[in-house]
Scaffold this motif. Structure first.
Motif, PDB file in Angstrom:
ATOM      1  N   ASN A   1       0.838  -1.200   0.000  1.00 26.73           N
ATOM      2  CA  ASN A   1       0.000   0.000   0.000  1.00 26.73           C
ATOM      3  C   ASN A   1       0.874   1.252   0.000  1.00 26.73           C
ATOM      4  O   ASN A   1       0.566   2.226   0.674  1.00 26.73           O
ATOM      5  CB  ASN A   1      -0.933  -0.029   1.222  1.00 26.73           C
ATOM      6  N   GLU A   2       1.987   1.164  -0.754  1.00 26.79           N
ATOM      7  CA  GLU A   2       2.925   2.278  -0.887  1.00 26.79           C
ATOM      8  C   GLU A   2       3.445   2.752   0.474  1.00 26.79           C
ATOM      9  O   GLU A   2       3.663   3.951   0.697  1.00 26.79           O
ATOM     10  CB  GLU A   2       2.277   3.444  -1.644  1.00 26.79           C
ATOM     11  N   GLY A   3       3.584   1.778   1.386  1.00 27.63           N
ATOM     12  CA  GLY A   3       4.156   2.101   2.689  1.00 27.63           C
ATOM     13  C   GLY A   3       3.200   2.743   3.660  1.00 27.63           C
ATOM     14  O   GLY A   3       3.596   3.093   4.780  1.00 27.63           O
ATOM     15  N   VAL A   4       1.942   2.881   3.273  1.00 29.33           N
ATOM     16  CA  VAL A   4       0.942   3.516   4.136  1.00 29.33           C
ATOM     17  C   VAL A   4       0.178   2.444   4.918  1.00 29.33           C
ATOM     18  O   VAL A   4      -0.321   1.478   4.336  1.00 29.33           O
ATOM     19  CB  VAL A   4      -0.052   4.358   3.313  1.00 29.33           C
ATOM     20  N   ILE A   5       0.112   2.636   6.236  1.00 34.27           N
ATOM     21  CA  ILE A   5      -0.638   1.697   7.061  1.00 34.27           C
ATOM     22  C   ILE A   5      -2.109   1.725   6.639  1.00 34.27           C
ATOM     23  O   ILE A   5      -2.745   2.786   6.661  1.00 34.27           O
ATOM     24  CB  ILE A   5      -0.536   2.068   8.558  1.00 34.27           C
ATOM     25  N   PRO A   6      -2.689   0.586   6.256  1.00 34.24           N
ATOM     26  CA  PRO A   6      -4.090   0.582   5.828  1.00 34.24           C
ATOM     27  C   PRO A   6      -5.039   0.733   7.016  1.00 34.24           C
ATOM     28  O   PRO A   6      -4.680   0.424   8.156  1.00 34.24           O
ATOM     29  CB  PRO A   6      -4.249  -0.783   5.163  1.00 34.24           C
ATOM     30  N   LYS A   7      -6.219   1.210   6.738  1.00 32.46           N
ATOM     31  CA  LYS A   7      -7.232   1.369   7.775  1.00 32.46           C
ATOM     32  C   LYS A   7      -7.993   0.059   7.983  1.00 32.46           C
ATOM     33  O   LYS A   7      -8.091  -0.767   7.070  1.00 32.46           O
ATOM     34  CB  LYS A   7      -8.222   2.469   7.400  1.00 32.46           C
ATOM     35  N   ILE A   8      -8.507  -0.099   9.199  1.00 30.30           N
ATOM     36  CA  ILE A   8      -9.352  -1.263   9.454  1.00 30.30           C
ATOM     37  C   ILE A   8     -10.597  -1.159   8.589  1.00 30.30           C
ATOM     38  O   ILE A   8     -10.954  -0.085   8.108  1.00 30.30           O
ATOM     39  CB  ILE A   8      -9.724  -1.376  10.944  1.00 30.30           C
ATOM     40  N   ALA A   9     -11.273  -2.280   8.401  1.00 29.20           N
ATOM     41  CA  ALA A   9     -12.426  -2.333   7.502  1.00 29.20           C
ATOM     42  C   ALA A   9     -13.542  -1.405   7.972  1.00 29.20           C
ATOM     43  O   ALA A   9     -13.727  -1.188   9.177  1.00 29.20           O
ATOM     44  CB  ALA A   9     -12.943  -3.762   7.408  1.00 29.20           C
ATOM     45  N   GLY A  10     -14.262  -0.865   7.030  1.00 31.29           N
ATOM     46  CA  GLY A  10     -15.379   0.000   7.355  1.00 31.29           C
ATOM     47  C   GLY A  10     -16.435  -0.739   8.169  1.00 31.29           C
ATOM     48  O   GLY A  10     -16.738  -1.904   7.902  1.00 31.29           O
ATOM     49  N   GLY A  11     -16.973  -0.063   9.170  1.00 32.05           N
ATOM     50  CA  GLY A  11     -18.005  -0.658  10.004  1.00 32.05           C
ATOM     51  C   GLY A  11     -17.470  -1.498  11.148  1.00 32.05           C
ATOM     52  O   GLY A  11     -18.244  -2.027  11.947  1.00 32.05           O
ATOM     53  N   VAL A  12     -16.126  -1.644  11.238  1.00 34.11           N
ATOM     54  CA  VAL A  12     -15.511  -2.437  12.311  1.00 34.11           C
ATOM     55  C   VAL A  12     -14.834  -1.508  13.307  1.00 34.11           C
ATOM     56  O   VAL A  12     -14.125  -0.571  12.924  1.00 34.11           O
ATOM     57  CB  VAL A  12     -14.473  -3.436  11.748  1.00 34.11           C
ATOM     58  N   LYS A  13     -15.044  -1.757  14.571  1.00 32.65           N
ATOM     59  CA  LYS A  13     -14.333  -1.040  15.631  1.00 32.65           C
ATOM     60  C   LYS A  13     -13.327  -1.994  16.278  1.00 32.65           C
ATOM     61  O   LYS A  13     -13.681  -3.115  16.652  1.00 32.65           O
ATOM     62  CB  LYS A  13     -15.309  -0.508  16.678  1.00 32.65           C
ATOM     63  N   PHE A  14     -12.085  -1.528  16.365  1.00 34.97           N
ATOM     64  CA  PHE A  14     -10.984  -2.349  16.872  1.00 34.97           C
ATOM     65  C   PHE A  14     -10.447  -1.697  18.148  1.00 34.97           C
ATOM     66  O   PHE A  14      -9.860  -0.620  18.096  1.00 34.97           O
ATOM     67  CB  PHE A  14      -9.900  -2.459  15.799  1.00 34.97           C
ATOM     68  N   TYR A  15     -10.680  -2.357  19.297  1.00 37.01           N
ATOM     69  CA  TYR A  15     -10.278  -1.803  20.594  1.00 37.01           C
ATOM     70  C   TYR A  15      -8.972  -2.457  21.063  1.00 37.01           C
ATOM     71  O   TYR A  15      -8.819  -3.683  20.974  1.00 37.01           O
ATOM     72  CB  TYR A  15     -11.372  -2.037  21.638  1.00 37.01           C
ATOM     73  N   ILE A  16      -8.064  -1.628  21.575  1.00 35.95           N
ATOM     74  CA  ILE A  16      -6.803  -2.155  22.093  1.00 35.95           C
ATOM     75  C   ILE A  16      -6.538  -1.598  23.497  1.00 35.95           C
ATOM     76  O   ILE A  16      -6.858  -0.449  23.794  1.00 35.95           O
ATOM     77  CB  ILE A  16      -5.604  -1.828  21.174  1.00 35.95           C
TER      78      ILE A  16
END
Length: 794
Positions: A400-415
């Motif tokens: 992705n040209e070195g760009v961190i991709p985003k999580i999928a639309g509609g998904v919430k990722f908690y850390i």
């Protein structure tokens, strides 16, 4: 008797006065390293498991020459005792029994980790009271946001290899990942430890789980325990202590963080503890921690005493005692299971049950869309876990040209990191930032969503996947949601794709035909190397098995010479040397605490003893009160008293004037609450089998009983929801007067059964009830015993 005779033969064979051959050259005996090897090859006169050895070390008041074994009751003085948000309820009980000063402040650790997102005035006030109490008592205290208690116990060196640590939380099993025997206690136990430094424990049956092979690339410790829970899903290790073993090569494939995850989730597997051996992997980790503590001893996040716990001289002392940090050759295990790690692939648990485990490869084809993903909890939120999750996004960035991709639309990722030091380590490595850049939502270090508290809970109809330890229905939010468990990298990959999927790092080995697992240690006979002593021990074990099988088929009266050979337990003055009565049989497994004492009465303060007797077992059998009589012996099936922690489940049986409960096995919390309230219990699986052979006409069927949980129980020691209750299909008599008589000879640690007026008589050894535990029962329970200890200044 048979084992006794063969043990004599074994000793005569190797200890004859005339030495016909030399065991070792003089130089070997004199050389310390050779002597240690030779010593390890000998079978001790009383072989013990690692669990038994550790319990022996922390047992108080053992008679001289006593070797602790599975089934024994002991008085424990644990190395450490941790309480969390329930510290104030423990403190309230502590003060209610007349205590004012903690017996040994160095023994106690307090952490705040469960409800850290709750900023209400009442919760903040409670946290303030806990902190003030800790300061007054001079105990080590960790505030909200510093980390989850179990992680703190490990990273701060409170949980230490070869020691025994307890906590008022069910995931204290995690300490076994660093060879510390960790096991849960209830609030009354914790209050007793605060006041006297001691409580009681019954050594559970001990299971050996032997690992073979090595973990393939893309398979983690989380996959191991998820697979174990799903592949061995018939309560094989329920209420057991587990000892994990394997070859040096096999154990090298399991890093300490993998071991912590496995040990942590032995709770979900149904075990009371899960411990790994001390080996080179653990020694290397400890050396690193000691060096780290020395370099960062002024860190604001650590206690000033951290550097005193992690020191190289202390490690030198630990390593010099390796013989006492492993099981003896010839140690006896209740069961042995094996799993070939090299045949594993990534696994996913669920939905809504750890007993359902599916290979990721199979589940990923089902296009299971996600709403929420979680990288939280003490199970898998260390820096290494955060790094594994971040790598999924970093690898995707390469395309992705070195760009961190985003999580999928509609998904919430908690850390949420397991502790602040682990978060700082992840930040230094750039992993925390990579996850935030991908769109992950950070939460404070604490339990949070894992226990259904705070932000990000599952809503009705939603699907979630988590790297935490529990996915029981409603645990992480709505009972109408679906929850799955998986490794951090699978959770991250699923958040990225918007459906359950993996990072693609696993490659199935050539010739793979399935997971290799089963009973026994899994070692092929042609690969096994054993000594003559071990061969004889194996023969003895096989003969013992034949004898036990014959005893089940032919219930003959035990010979008087065998009974006479029993070692006698001292009986305190006034304590009954025998307990006897007619057996009433409740033929069901998994009778939960709500079945014993209905939840609607749990927090009613005006329930009389007479009323408790009337409603005892009401939710199991409404006719129980009319059938049972004072002085009866209650016999039930397996896992009796599972479910939530309510002391009235024990006191209601006492109110019915039933002095003894016999079961195939007990739920851990009920077992603890029973002795704490002076109700005695004995496990005799053979008796349950004989009663079923005699009175049950069909195989039992499973029926899920709804657990009426009370609002005040969330702070109690939590436990998995009870398994479905099993009762006979056609036999409608839930409670039966059998006409059988039972006598428990406390002095001889033996029960004798008379199967009806003209039926056969047989007896069986049971766990010892030593004088120090007799005293707890005689005084009316643990609280009254503690009051007496305080009053007498003991």
């Amino acid at each position: 008797m048979l084992r006794h005779r063969y043990s004599l033969l074994l000793r005569r064979t190797y200890t004859s006065t005339t030495r016909r051959c030399q065991d070792a050259f003089h130089a070997q005996v004199e050389d310390s390293s050779s002597a240690e090897i030779l010593s390890s090859l000998r079978i001790p006169s009383v072989p013990q498991t690692l669990t038994e050895k550790i319990v022996q070390r922390y047992s108080h008041g053992l008679p001289e020459g006593k070797f602790v074994k599975s089934g024994d009751y002991v008085t424990l003085s644990p190395h450490k005792c941790m309480t969390h948000d329930n510290s104030w309820p423990v403190a309230t009980k502590f003060m209610s029994i007349g205590a004012s000063k903690i017996h040994n402040p160095d023994q106690i650790v307090m952490t705040l980790d469960h409800d850290v997102q709750n900023k209400s005035a009442s919760n903040l006030k409670k946290y303030e009271k806990i902190e003030e109490f800790a300061k007054q008592q001079g105990v080590d205290f960790y505030p909200a946001g510093r980390g989850i208690g179990h992680q703190i116990m490990v990273e701060e060196g409170y949980a230490w290899p070869g020691t025994l640590a307890v906590a008022s939380d069910s995931h204290s099993n995690m300490y076994g990942g660093i060879s510390c025997l960790g096991t849960p206690v209830v609030r009354t136990d914790a209050a007793s430890i605060w006041a006297t430094g001691r409580t009681w424990w019954q050594v559970p049956p001990i299971a050996n789980v032997n690992f073979l092979g090595t973990l393939p690339k893309g398979v983690t410790g989380k996959d191991v325990i998820v697979a174990l829970c799903g592949l061995f899903n018939n309560d094989e290790v329920l209420n057991h202590a587990i000892e994990f073993t394997g070859s040096e090569e096999t154990l090298r494939s399991l890093a300490v963080d993998d071991r912590l995850a496995i040990a942590n989730m032995t709770t979900e597997w149904g075990a009371l503890s899960g411990i790994f051996p001390v080996d080179s992997v653990l020694l290397g980790w400890l050396r690193y921690k000691a060096t780290e503590a020395a370099l960062h001893q002024t860190s604001a996040l650590g206690q000033a005493t951290t550097v005193k716990r992690f020191t190289h001289p202390r490690l030198d002392e630990l390593f010099s005692d390796r013989k006492n940090l492993s099981a003896d050759r010839g140690a006896n295990y209740a069961k042995v299971l094996h799993l070939d790690l090299s045949t594993l692939s990534p696994y996913v648990s669920g939905p809504n049950s750890v007993k359902v485990a599916t290979p990721l490869q199979e589940l990923s084809t089902q296009n299971l869309k996600l709403d929420k993903a979680y990288l939280v909890s003490c199970t898998n939120s260390r820096a290494s876990d955060l790094a594994s999750a971040a790598k999924v996004f970093k690898d995707a960035a390469k395309a992705n040209e070195g760009v961190i991709p985003k999580i999928a639309g509609g998904v919430k990722f908690y850390i949420a990191a397991a502790s602040m030091p682990e978060q700082l380590a992840a930040e230094e490595a750039g992993d925390w930032q990579a996850l935030l850049e991908a769109g992950a939502l950070p939460l404070p270090s604490g339990c949070g969503p894992c226990i259904g508290l705070g932000t990000g809970l599952l809503e009705p109809g939603e699907v979630g996947i988590s790297a935490s330890n529990r996915n029981f229905k409603g645990r992480m939010g709505s009972t109408d949601a679906k929850a799955y468990l998986a490794s951090p990298e699978v959770v991250a990959a699923s958040a990225l794709c918007g459906k359950i999927s993996g990072p693609g790092t696993y490659e199935q080995p050539d010739g793979w035909t399935g997971v290799i697992m089963g009973e026994g240690d899994g070692i092929k006979e042609e690969d096994r190397m054993i000594t003559a002593e071990e061969a004889l021990q194996k023969v003895i074990g096989q003969l013992d098995g034949i004898v036990e099988s014959a005893e089940r088929d032919f219930a003959e009266k035990t010979s008087s010479d065998a009974i006479d050979s029993d070692s006698l337990t001292e009986i305190l003055p006034g304590f009954p040397s025998k307990v006897e009565g007619e057996i009433i049989f409740c033929d069901a497994d998994n009778i939960n605490t709500d079945g014993i004492y209905p939840g609607k009465y749990t927090y009613q303060d005006d329930v009389t003893v007479e009323k408790m007797a009337t409603v005892c077992m009401e939710n199991y059998d409404k006719n129980f009160a009319d059938i049972a009589k004072a002085g009866d012996i209650l016999v039930t099936g397996f896992n009796f008293g599972c479910g939530s922690s309510r002391e009235q489940a024990a006191t209601a049986i006492l109110a019915k004037r039933i002095p003894l409960v016999v079961a195939g096995s007990f739920g851990n919390i009920f077992s603890r609450n029973s002795i704490n309230n002076a109700l005695m219990g004995v496990e005799v699986p053979r008796l349950v089998r004989r009663l079923r052979e005699t009175f049950s006409t069909t195989e039992p069927k499973a029926e899920q009983q709804n657990m009426e949980e009370t609002s005040g129980n969330w702070e109690s020691l939590d436990s998995p929801p009870p398994a479905p209750q099993t009762t006979p299909k056609q036999d409608k008599q839930l409670t039966r007067r059998t006409g059988w008589q039972l006598v428990w000879d406390v002095a001889r640690s033996r029960v004798e059964i008379q199967e009806g007026p003209s039926g056969p008589v047989w007896s069986q050894k049971v766990g010892e009830l030593p004088p120090n535990v007799q005293e707890i029962v005689a005084r009316g329970g643990l609280e009254k015993w503690v009051k007496n200890e305080i009053a007498t200044g003991v």
